[in-house]
Design an enzyme around this catalytic site. Structure first.
Site, mmCIF file in Angstrom:
data_model
loop_
_atom_site.group_PDB
_atom_site.id
_atom_site.type_symbol
_atom_site.label_atom_id
_atom_site.label_comp_id
_atom_site.label_asym_id
_atom_site.label_seq_id
_atom_site.Cartn_x
_atom_site.Cartn_y
_atom_site.Cartn_z
ATOM 1 N N ASP A 318 0.845 -1.183 0.000
ATOM 2 C CA ASP A 318 0.000 0.000 0.000
ATOM 3 C C ASP A 318 0.883 1.235 0.000
ATOM 4 O O ASP A 318 1.916 1.266 0.684
ATOM 5 C CB ASP A 318 -0.886 0.026 1.258
ATOM 6 C CG ASP A 318 -2.222 -0.649 1.015
ATOM 7 O OD1 ASP A 318 -2.728 -0.546 -0.111
ATOM 8 O OD2 ASP A 318 -2.734 -1.278 1.948
ATOM 9 N N ASP A 355 -8.172 24.015 12.074
ATOM 10 C CA ASP A 355 -8.342 22.806 11.264
ATOM 11 C C ASP A 355 -7.625 21.632 11.942
ATOM 12 O O ASP A 355 -6.393 21.609 12.021
ATOM 13 C CB ASP A 355 -7.755 23.052 9.863
ATOM 14 C CG ASP A 355 -8.064 21.915 8.902
ATOM 15 O OD1 ASP A 355 -8.583 20.875 9.348
ATOM 16 O OD2 ASP A 355 -7.775 22.069 7.694
ATOM 17 N N ALA A 390 -17.093 16.909 2.300
ATOM 18 C CA ALA A 390 -16.900 16.272 1.002
ATOM 19 C C ALA A 390 -17.618 17.040 -0.104
ATOM 20 O O ALA A 390 -17.230 16.963 -1.274
ATOM 21 C CB ALA A 390 -17.396 14.830 1.054
ATOM 22 N N THR A 392 -18.251 20.574 -0.146
ATOM 23 C CA THR A 392 -17.609 21.860 -0.470
ATOM 24 C C THR A 392 -16.141 21.694 -0.845
ATOM 25 O O THR A 392 -15.596 22.487 -1.603
ATOM 26 C CB THR A 392 -17.708 22.816 0.715
ATOM 27 O OG1 THR A 392 -16.986 22.267 1.827
ATOM 28 C CG2 THR A 392 -19.160 23.042 1.109
ATOM 29 N N ARG A 393 -15.469 20.671 -0.260
ATOM 30 C CA ARG A 393 -14.051 20.394 -0.467
ATOM 31 C C ARG A 393 -13.173 21.600 -0.135
ATOM 32 O O ARG A 393 -12.186 21.888 -0.803
ATOM 33 C CB ARG A 393 -13.790 19.932 -1.896
ATOM 34 C CG ARG A 393 -14.468 18.602 -2.221
ATOM 35 C CD ARG A 393 -13.906 18.001 -3.491
ATOM 36 N NE ARG A 393 -14.083 18.887 -4.628
ATOM 37 C CZ ARG A 393 -13.324 18.854 -5.736
ATOM 38 N NH1 ARG A 393 -12.344 17.984 -5.827
ATOM 39 N NH2 ARG A 393 -13.552 19.677 -6.732
ATOM 40 N N ASP A 537 -4.875 -4.534 7.052
ATOM 41 C CA ASP A 537 -5.495 -4.483 8.376
ATOM 42 C C ASP A 537 -7.020 -4.519 8.348
ATOM 43 O O ASP A 537 -7.654 -4.820 9.346
ATOM 44 C CB ASP A 537 -5.037 -3.238 9.135
ATOM 45 C CG ASP A 537 -5.478 -1.947 8.443
ATOM 46 O OD1 ASP A 537 -5.915 -2.011 7.286
ATOM 47 O OD2 ASP A 537 -5.379 -0.877 9.077
#
Length: 708
Positions: A318, A355, A390, A392-393, A537
């Protein structure tokens, strides 16, 4: 676990010594064909020597017609033959005692305890050992979780330090990939209901105990194949030794009996020729492989998995967490034309102070470190934080105007450049061309651009970069040198994936991957004849973990993933798969090195002993026979040659125990060809030279003290 690794104490040493003698039981020796052959020969030789002593020849020679070794030498040879068996058992016992010490500490975690079983509306206390699959147990703060299971209700902090060695608690909650709990861990806050998924004897701790205790360790396919090879070599040497006396009688007649071809001599010769070194250390090498993985906080649930780790030629990795640090980090602020850098810095900081996302925190940290700004401050008066969604991003702050209402002209935003462009265009502004060009450049380099605006004006761009882990490129280069392909799998677009793949130095990559892409990729590689390793996982990783030849599941992951994999990583580090491969390679290299040394040793001992033993054949006028010319070591006597070789054969096993337990030195940077050349030099040539030096030194010592 590495955090709990015990020192090898005097008590453990005592147990190992006692165990080494206890393993002289023929039922135990029978499991190792090479050492069982040595056991049979040693027993027979000892019986013959004792019979000679009982027959009244305590000071004379042993053997047919009394033409064999002196009894004192025969007794010493028999004694050292038994020491050879004990030393071989001691190597296995050391590794076994270390494993049992870890098993004892694990066993204490599951002993006793009471489970709060939920039956309808009632809670009933029952012995933890009586739980069955499907039972629902209630665990409150302070309770020890009595068995493996899935959280079906509630959320709690769980202390897993007894398993992982990490003191920081982890969150376990119902649903998702963090619902699996392990018996022996402790709830430290809140309350959860756990559905039992493993009955007594089948829990995770039980499986760990089974692996660290040698009594239940199954031989791996490689061990079985090598054991068959060593057995075949032993049979060949047995037949060769068995024909020596008849051949000597044919050449020299009855006088050959004076050439020491008696039972004790032939047994000693056989023991020196069969591959006792690797035969005695083979089991210890396998057990120590498990121990070395445990020191890296990885638990192998089967010995076959460790061996397979050394053979895999393809790694599926990954991107996030394995190759990169996991969270994108701010690396650059690019101001638009005509915008002061000071204004961009201030607007970016205001939009990020509240934030709590990893990206937001990295922006604040970057500004503080790069521009020496005070980042621990409150938002301006009248400002309110606008969180990322998600839809307005984007995120930022709204400012209240003079009338007490939100003023769009003073709103600060950071987010996806197309979302910011839509916002400023709605307010009558536009996206500068140089900002669009910067965004495209960042995307092509594998980064993420975030545009920053105040009202309808775009101030610039934040460059968020996927940070490749330090040293990962060098580790991949080492794996590539050993012929291992590395394939990065990511959900990122092809441009981003290509940039990160180039920076990390992986062989190939799979971009825009769906959750099921891992399983498809593993099957494709296996269909082409490759052995594949991967780490995961989540529940969605379980099919791929089960399909992979080496599947490493994270301890923090779901119960389904842990049951699907054949290894568990307690550090929850995706990059640990690389360590697993290196340990597997080291195990195979150690086994190969000691096999090379053992066989080279046998060849050298063959040429060291036989000339001395047969020097008397066709001897004339007190001079050695024709074979005496091959006695290049000039050993003092045939009896000294045999005794010296037997002593050396026993001592070399003890000398190599640390190497068997620690593993041969190995660096992936060396490459396969350099490793082969080095091992042939050290263990091949060294295996030939060492017996000549060692046997000669022992012969000199024996001669000096008058034993032979």
């Amino acid at each position: 676990m590495s955090k709990h690794e015990r020192r090898f104490t005097a008590a453990m040493l005592g147990k190992a010594i006692l165990s080494a003698f206890a393993k002289l039981d023929p039922r135990v020796e029978f499991r190792n064909p090479v050492m069982f052959l040595v056991w049979v020969g040693t027993l027979f030789s000892t019986i013959v020597t004792i019979a000679e002593i009982v027959g009244g020849r305590a000071t004379g020679p042993v053997g047919p017609s009394n033409g064999g070794l002196p009894v004192s030498i025969a007794l010493l040879i028999d004694l050292w033959l038994w020491f050879t068996l004990v030393f071989a058992n001691f190597a296995e016992s050391i590794a076994e005692v270390q494993g049992k010490a870890r098993a004892d500490s694990l066993r204490k975690m599951r002993e006793g305890g009471v489970a709060h079983l939920r039956r309808g509306e009632k809670i009933v206390d029952v012995p933890a050992s009586g739980l069955v699959v499907g039972d629902e147990i209630v665990c409150a703060a302070g309770d020890l979780i009595p068995g493996d299971g899935e959280v079906v209700e509630g959320i709690a902090s769980v202390d897993e330090s007894a398993i992982t060695g990490e003191s920081a608690p982890v969150i376990r909650e119902s649903g998702g990939d963090r619902s699996g709990v392990t018996g022996g861990t402790r709830v430290i806050s809140d309350r959860i209901v756990v559905r039992v998924t493993a009955g007594p004897g089948a829990t995770f701790i039980d499986r760990m105990i089974l692996m660290v205790e040698n009594a239940t360790r199954q031989k791996t396919p490689g061990e079985i194949a090598l054991t068959i090879l060593l057995s075949a070599l032993s049979i060949i040497f047995l037949l060769a030794v068995a024909t020596l006396r008849p051949l000597a009688l044919m050449v020299a007649g009855p006088a050959a009996s004076a050439n020491l071809l008696d039972v004790v001599t032939l047994t000693a010769l056989l023991v020196c020729l069969v591959p006792t070194t690797i035969g005695g250390l083979l089991s210890a090498i396998g057990i120590s492989g498990v121990s070395r993985l445990m020191r890296k906080n990885v638990m192998a649930l089967s010995g076959k998995a460790i061996e397979a780790a050394g053979d895999i030629d393809t790694l599926l990795l990954d991107k996030t967490g394995t190759i990169t640090l996991g969270n994108r980090r701010a690396s650059e602020l690019i101001a638009a034309r005509g915008v002061r850098e000071e204004d961009l810095i201030e607007a970016t900081l205001l939009a990020s102070l509240a934030d709590d996302t990893p990206e937001g925190k990295s922006i604040v940290a970057y500004i503080g470190a790069t521009y020496r700004r005070a980042t621990k401050r409150a938002l301006p008066e009248g400002a309110s934080f606008v969180a990322f969604t998600a839809r307005t991003r984007m995120s930022g702050i709204d400012m209240v105007g003079a009338g007490g209402e939100i003023d769009p002209a003073r709103a600060v935003r950071k987010g996806a450049h197309d979302s910011i462009a839509e916002l400023v265009c709605a307010l009558g502004g536009s996206m500068p061309e140089e900002v669009l060009a910067a965004c495209e450049r960042i995307a092509r380099s594998g980064g993420t651009p975030l545009a920053v605006s105040v009202g309808k004006r775009v101030l610039g761009v934040i460059h968020l970069k996927d940070v490749v882990k330090e040293g990962i490129r060098e580790r991949f280069a080492g794996l590539h040198a050993l012929g291992i392909r590395t394939i990065m799998i990511t959900g990122d677009n092809r441009l981003t994936a290509a940039a990160i793949a180039a920076e990390a130095g992986v062989t190939d990559y799979i971009a825009e991957a769906r959750p099921e892409a891992k399983l498809e990729a593993i099957r494709k590689e296996q269909a082409e004849g490759h052995l594949v390793g991967m780490i995961g996982d989540g529940t969605n990783d379980a099919p791929a973990l089960a399909q992979a030849d080496v599947g490493v599941a994270m301890a923090s992951g779901s119960q389904t993933a842990r049951e699907a994999g054949n290894m568990v990583d307690f550090d929850n580090d995706p990059a640990k798969i690389i360590d697993v491969v290196e340990v597997g390679k080291q195990l195979l290299i150690t086994r190969g090195s000691l096999t090379t040394f053992s066989i080279a040793n046998d060849v050298a001992k063959y040429f060291a002993i036989l000339p001395a033993v047969f020097a008397g054949i066709q001897a004339r006028s007190g001079h050695a026979g024709p074979l005496g010319a091959l006695n290049v070591m000039a050993l003092s006597s045939p009896s000294s040659a045999i005794l010296s070789a037997v002593i050396f054969n026993a001592l070399v096993i003890i000398a190599l125990i640390p190497l068997a337990l620690k593993g041969s030195s190995f660096s992936p940077k060396d490459g396969a060809s350099r490793l082969l050349a080095r091992n042939l030099l050290v263990y091949g040539l060294g295996g030939i030279v060492t017996p000549f030096v060692g046997i000669k030194l022992i012969d000199l010592i024996l001669s000096a003290i008058g034993i032979a």
